[in-house]
Motif scaffolding. Structure first.
Motif, PDB file in Angstrom:
ATOM      1  N   ALA A   8      39.020  84.993  48.542  1.00  0.00           N
ATOM      2  CA  ALA A   8      37.746  84.743  47.867  1.00  0.00           C
ATOM      3  C   ALA A   8      36.853  85.982  47.951  1.00  0.00           C
ATOM      4  O   ALA A   8      36.192  86.357  46.975  1.00  0.00           O
ATOM      5  CB  ALA A   8      37.046  83.536  48.483  1.00  0.00           C
ATOM      6  N   ILE A   9      36.859  86.641  49.100  1.00  0.00           N
ATOM      7  CA  ILE A   9      36.063  87.863  49.236  1.00  0.00           C
ATOM      8  C   ILE A   9      36.571  88.923  48.263  1.00  0.00           C
ATOM      9  O   ILE A   9      35.787  89.587  47.571  1.00  0.00           O
ATOM     10  CB  ILE A   9      36.124  88.404  50.692  1.00  0.00           C
ATOM     11  N   GLU A  10      37.895  89.045  48.188  1.00  0.00           N
ATOM     12  CA  GLU A  10      38.466  90.014  47.254  1.00  0.00           C
ATOM     13  C   GLU A  10      38.002  89.728  45.823  1.00  0.00           C
ATOM     14  O   GLU A  10      37.593  90.634  45.088  1.00  0.00           O
ATOM     15  CB  GLU A  10      40.000  89.968  47.305  1.00  0.00           C
ATOM     16  N   ALA A  11      38.080  88.466  45.434  1.00  0.00           N
ATOM     17  CA  ALA A  11      37.721  88.095  44.057  1.00  0.00           C
ATOM     18  C   ALA A  11      36.251  88.390  43.778  1.00  0.00           C
ATOM     19  O   ALA A  11      35.896  88.942  42.732  1.00  0.00           O
ATOM     20  CB  ALA A  11      38.026  86.618  43.819  1.00  0.00           C
ATOM     21  N   ILE A  12      35.394  88.023  44.726  1.00  0.00           N
ATOM     22  CA  ILE A  12      33.953  88.202  44.503  1.00  0.00           C
ATOM     23  C   ILE A  12      33.589  89.683  44.441  1.00  0.00           C
ATOM     24  O   ILE A  12      32.883  90.132  43.536  1.00  0.00           O
ATOM     25  CB  ILE A  12      33.135  87.483  45.607  1.00  0.00           C
ATOM     26  N   LEU A  25      27.933  86.451  51.034  1.00  0.00           N
ATOM     27  CA  LEU A  25      29.345  86.064  51.071  1.00  0.00           C
ATOM     28  C   LEU A  25      29.536  84.877  52.013  1.00  0.00           C
ATOM     29  O   LEU A  25      30.262  83.925  51.700  1.00  0.00           O
ATOM     30  CB  LEU A  25      30.213  87.243  51.526  1.00  0.00           C
ATOM     31  N   ALA A  26      28.866  84.925  53.154  1.00  0.00           N
ATOM     32  CA  ALA A  26      28.977  83.859  54.143  1.00  0.00           C
ATOM     33  C   ALA A  26      28.544  82.522  53.544  1.00  0.00           C
ATOM     34  O   ALA A  26      29.188  81.489  53.755  1.00  0.00           O
ATOM     35  CB  ALA A  26      28.128  84.197  55.365  1.00  0.00           C
ATOM     36  N   GLN A  27      27.482  82.583  52.767  1.00  0.00           N
ATOM     37  CA  GLN A  27      26.952  81.378  52.140  1.00  0.00           C
ATOM     38  C   GLN A  27      27.966  80.787  51.158  1.00  0.00           C
ATOM     39  O   GLN A  27      28.227  79.587  51.170  1.00  0.00           O
ATOM     40  CB  GLN A  27      25.707  81.782  51.362  1.00  0.00           C
ATOM     41  N   VAL A  28      28.519  81.649  50.309  1.00  0.00           N
ATOM     42  CA  VAL A  28      29.469  81.182  49.292  1.00  0.00           C
ATOM     43  C   VAL A  28      30.743  80.653  49.939  1.00  0.00           C
ATOM     44  O   VAL A  28      31.320  79.666  49.496  1.00  0.00           O
ATOM     45  CB  VAL A  28      29.791  82.321  48.297  1.00  0.00           C
ATOM     46  N   LEU A  29      31.170  81.328  51.006  1.00  0.00           N
ATOM     47  CA  LEU A  29      32.425  80.930  51.665  1.00  0.00           C
ATOM     48  C   LEU A  29      32.228  79.843  52.715  1.00  0.00           C
ATOM     49  O   LEU A  29      33.199  79.292  53.227  1.00  0.00           O
ATOM     50  CB  LEU A  29      33.062  82.152  52.352  1.00  0.00           C
ATOM     51  N   GLU A  30      30.986  79.583  53.039  1.00  0.00           N
ATOM     52  CA  GLU A  30      30.657  78.605  54.068  1.00  0.00           C
ATOM     53  C   GLU A  30      31.295  78.969  55.417  1.00  0.00           C
ATOM     54  O   GLU A  30      31.959  78.147  56.060  1.00  0.00           O
ATOM     55  CB  GLU A  30      31.040  77.191  53.610  1.00  0.00           C
ATOM     56  N   VAL A  31      31.134  80.239  55.779  1.00  0.00           N
ATOM     57  CA  VAL A  31      31.523  80.701  57.119  1.00  0.00           C
ATOM     58  C   VAL A  31      30.342  81.513  57.660  1.00  0.00           C
ATOM     59  O   VAL A  31      29.366  81.732  56.948  1.00  0.00           O
ATOM     60  CB  VAL A  31      32.795  81.592  57.094  1.00  0.00           C
TER      61      VAL A  31
ATOM     62  N   PRO C  69      42.618  83.732  38.839  1.00  0.00           N
ATOM     63  CA  PRO C  69      42.063  82.473  38.312  1.00  0.00           C
ATOM     64  C   PRO C  69      41.872  81.394  39.373  1.00  0.00           C
ATOM     65  O   PRO C  69      40.925  80.599  39.290  1.00  0.00           O
ATOM     66  CB  PRO C  69      43.082  82.034  37.254  1.00  0.00           C
ATOM     67  N   ASP C  70      42.737  81.373  40.393  1.00  0.00           N
ATOM     68  CA  ASP C  70      42.603  80.416  41.499  1.00  0.00           C
ATOM     69  C   ASP C  70      41.219  80.406  42.118  1.00  0.00           C
ATOM     70  O   ASP C  70      40.767  79.399  42.650  1.00  0.00           O
ATOM     71  CB  ASP C  70      43.505  80.849  42.671  1.00  0.00           C
ATOM     72  N   LEU C  71      40.598  81.571  42.111  1.00  0.00           N
ATOM     73  CA  LEU C  71      39.373  81.724  42.901  1.00  0.00           C
ATOM     74  C   LEU C  71      38.122  81.542  42.059  1.00  0.00           C
ATOM     75  O   LEU C  71      37.009  81.829  42.513  1.00  0.00           O
ATOM     76  CB  LEU C  71      39.389  83.094  43.598  1.00  0.00           C
ATOM     77  N   ALA C  72      38.318  81.043  40.842  1.00  0.00           N
ATOM     78  CA  ALA C  72      37.183  80.838  39.944  1.00  0.00           C
ATOM     79  C   ALA C  72      36.046  80.052  40.612  1.00  0.00           C
ATOM     80  O   ALA C  72      34.878  80.398  40.444  1.00  0.00           O
ATOM     81  CB  ALA C  72      37.645  80.145  38.656  1.00  0.00           C
ATOM     82  N   ARG C  77      30.470  80.312  41.922  1.00  0.00           N
ATOM     83  CA  ARG C  77      29.344  80.054  42.811  1.00  0.00           C
ATOM     84  C   ARG C  77      28.527  81.338  42.999  1.00  0.00           C
ATOM     85  O   ARG C  77      27.323  81.311  43.136  1.00  0.00           O
ATOM     86  CB  ARG C  77      29.842  79.564  44.177  1.00  0.00           C
ATOM     87  N   PHE C  78      29.260  82.433  42.965  1.00  0.00           N
ATOM     88  CA  PHE C  78      28.598  83.722  43.141  1.00  0.00           C
ATOM     89  C   PHE C  78      27.826  84.131  41.882  1.00  0.00           C
ATOM     90  O   PHE C  78      26.697  84.588  41.955  1.00  0.00           O
ATOM     91  CB  PHE C  78      29.648  84.782  43.503  1.00  0.00           C
ATOM     92  N   VAL C  79      28.431  83.977  40.717  1.00  0.00           N
ATOM     93  CA  VAL C  79      27.725  84.404  39.503  1.00  0.00           C
ATOM     94  C   VAL C  79      26.698  83.386  39.020  1.00  0.00           C
ATOM     95  O   VAL C  79      25.896  83.695  38.152  1.00  0.00           O
ATOM     96  CB  VAL C  79      28.681  84.760  38.342  1.00  0.00           C
TER      97      VAL C  79
END
Lengths: 214, 261, 214
Positions: A8-12, A25-31, C69-72, C77-79
């Motif tokens: 997820a970090i890679e994608a963002i 990032l922590a907020q979006v990933l909930e960590v 695409p998996d991480l959409a 949530r980020f965008v």
């Protein structure tokens, strides 16, 4: 194998156009933010182990991808040979709107041009011709843009007051068409300019993020 | 008969007809004539706000073809039908069928595009652009840009795009609505009181505009605000304002001259 | 271990803001365009094997990085604003017509849809999916429209040739029959009338359908 959080970090970070803070990032990933820092360090190490041409680095309080310093010569050649040569007609229009109507918000520019101005404004900002000059006092506090000293210098002007005055009359359709043709021709003359009808959109406004309506 | 045309996703006459025939799975000819007409009228009314003349005429055309086909069926025997007419009817019908098939084809193609977009839309592109350390390298994009060119670009941005020159195609969309024409007439007619239709439309270049005016006149007549007289077949229509607004009797000639000027 | 050329491609695509043609990469790397294609395919495979959160894809004639695409859900949530706004049914149909029939005039689009295409075409133009690509040489010189590179990017296609053939969407015999039944004037009952139920087949082949993927 990469964990879901790492992926997820890679994608963002891949789609971000500016450094992203660990907190976000922590907020979006909930960590926790410290977990984000660990994950980023792991990713960074794995890219290094795989000898990738990019890395995750921490700049300006956030994380981002950037090209590996080793490969700067290639990137430099790409920049020099690439298509960054001239402003497209769309970029020129956007620059003109900001120059004459500043301070102006992104939404106002888009409204005048009839298309999203996001990508073009970002490019102009990167080039140092346009900068944030304040915030709209109204609700939303939209960022307001203006032109920079670098632009004046480039145009050979002392101040904005020296910009040529707008014509008293709105030009007729023939004039507008002639102007449009001229600008199009300029845009088409850029290397890599799209002669292919399938790629007929102007390069700058045709960015893949153009879907955002604002 | 479960027959309704008030679907929310209605997209024009072909769409309606496609829905009637395929989705609704009704045999159009089992439906009563009045139900078809009611259906069209209801649909027309429901979309009145955004209805342009072209769509309206397309509706009328399709309704006319349907009604004609239907009447043929009801009328007895072929003896009273001219062969030419018969052929023309089939031609109309085939044309309609071909257009419906084409419309359906692109509807399905649009469905495929949607799926492709949905799939592609789950990935987001990297658009970060150059890192600062390379920014200085790129050739100056303002090369050759003068303050005058900047002004020209602004003029261009601020000017409404030129309308394309009139498409000579007879189906060229003319953007006048009947509602607009009614509003115009309600303003003009009380002033002039009496006028012939020929005169009223003398200045209009497009035939469609004349037709729109005519529809507007009929509408006002229906509302009882306008009287129409015609001396004989093909004679000019004499219009007289009778309802609301100006005083039709006071100096209509003077007003008329004014209008004609 | 990644080769120097692979690393250079990674570095360049990392700083790009639009898809980069294989030709340009080849020029910078001093290898052949087909070698670039191989290298990109290898990179793609290695990201997949490593289960990365991003990928290299070929769209609109060039290569770019994009999120997996998996991480959409994370990226969205980020965008926040949801960049990929959906198009209306009318816009999609118009887009399909332009895509398959380009170059095509406004009037021709209207004729196929049976409703005026003005507003929808303007929307698509503003989104950057459709652009003027020329003028009809005939009288009136109607503006001709075509699709843009931005549309290809939005569809995730490399070129228009990848669109499924239009013939695939021509309605099957059941639909044709249903339509024919619907439009039947019951002429069969009348001798002398062209009662041939196959007349609809003529209409199909004589119609303006065109299988070319234009």
């Amino acid at each position: 194998m990469a964990s879901e959080s790492q992926r997820a970090i890679e994608a963002i970070l891949m789609v971000a156009d500016h450094p992203i803070e660990a907190g976000l990032l922590a907020q979006v990933l909930e960590v926790s933010p410290s977990r984000v820092e660990e994950l980023c360090a792991e990713l960074r190490a794995s890219y290094e182990a795989d000898d990738r041409g990019f890395s995750i680095v921490r700049v300006a309080g956030g994380y981002r991808y950037q090209s590996h310093p080793d490969l700067a010569p290639y990137v430099e050649r790409f920049v020099l040979e690439g298509r960054h040569a001239r402003l497209s007609a769309a970029a020129l229009e956007t620059l003109a709107i900001v120059a004459y109507k500043q301070p102006i918000s992104r939404a106002q520019v888009s409204a005048i041009r009839g298309v999203s101005a996001d990508g073009v404004l970002r490019t102009l900002e990167q080039r140092g011709y346009v900068a944030e000059v304040g915030r709209d006092p109204g609700p939303g506090q939209a960022v307001l843009y203006g032109t920079t000293g670098a632009l004046l210098e480039r145009l050979g002007l002392d101040s904005l007051a020296q910009l040529p005055p707008l014509g008293q009359f709105v030009p007729g359709p023939e004039v507008v068409e002639a102007l449009e043709r001229g600008l199009r021709a300029d845009a088409a003359a850029r290397p890599g300019g799209s002669a292919d009808p399938a790629a007929g959109g102007d390069a700058l406004s045709a960015g893949p993020l153009d879907d955002s309506d604002g | 008969m479960p027959y309704t045309v008030s679907t929310p996703v209605f997209e024009g006459p072909f769409d309606l007809l496609l829905q009637l025939i395929t989705r609704e799975q009704v045999d159009l000819w089992e439906v009563s004539l009045s139900a078809i007409v009611d259906g069209y009228v209801a649909t027309l009314e429901s979309i009145q706000a955004g209805l342009d003349l072209e769509t309206a005429t397309e509706f009328l055309l399709i309704a006319a073809v349907l009604l004609e086909i239907k009447t043929r069926r009801l009328l007895p025997g072929p003896d009273d039908v001219e062969l030419d007419e018969e052929l023309a009817l089939w031609e109309e019908r085939d044309l309609l069928l071909a257009r419906l098939l084409e419309c359906k084809t692109f509807k399905d193609a649009a469905g495929a595009l949607t799926r492709m977009m949905d799939n592609a839309g789950r990935s987001y592109a990297r658009t970060a652009g150059l890192e600062e350390r390379f920014a200085g390298l790129a050739p100056d994009p303002l090369e050759g840009v003068t303050a005058e060119r900047l002004r020209d670009a602004l003029q261009l941005a601020l000017t409404p795009r030129p309308r394309p020159r009139v498409d000579l195609d007879h189906v060229a969309p003319v953007r006048v609505s009947v509602a607009d024409a009614v509003a115009e007439l309600v303003e003009e007619l009380p002033r002039v009181g009496r006028i012939t239709f020929g005169r009223l439309t003398a200045a209009l270049g497009e035939r469609l505009e004349v037709i729109v005016r005519f529809l507007a006149v009929l509408e006002l007549c229906k509302q009882g605000r306008l009287e129409i007289e015609q001396a004989g077949n093909f004679a000019d229509l004499h219009l007289r304002w009778i309802g609301g607004g100006g005083d039709g009797g006071a100096g209509p000639d003077l007003a008329l001259e004014e209008y004609a000027g």
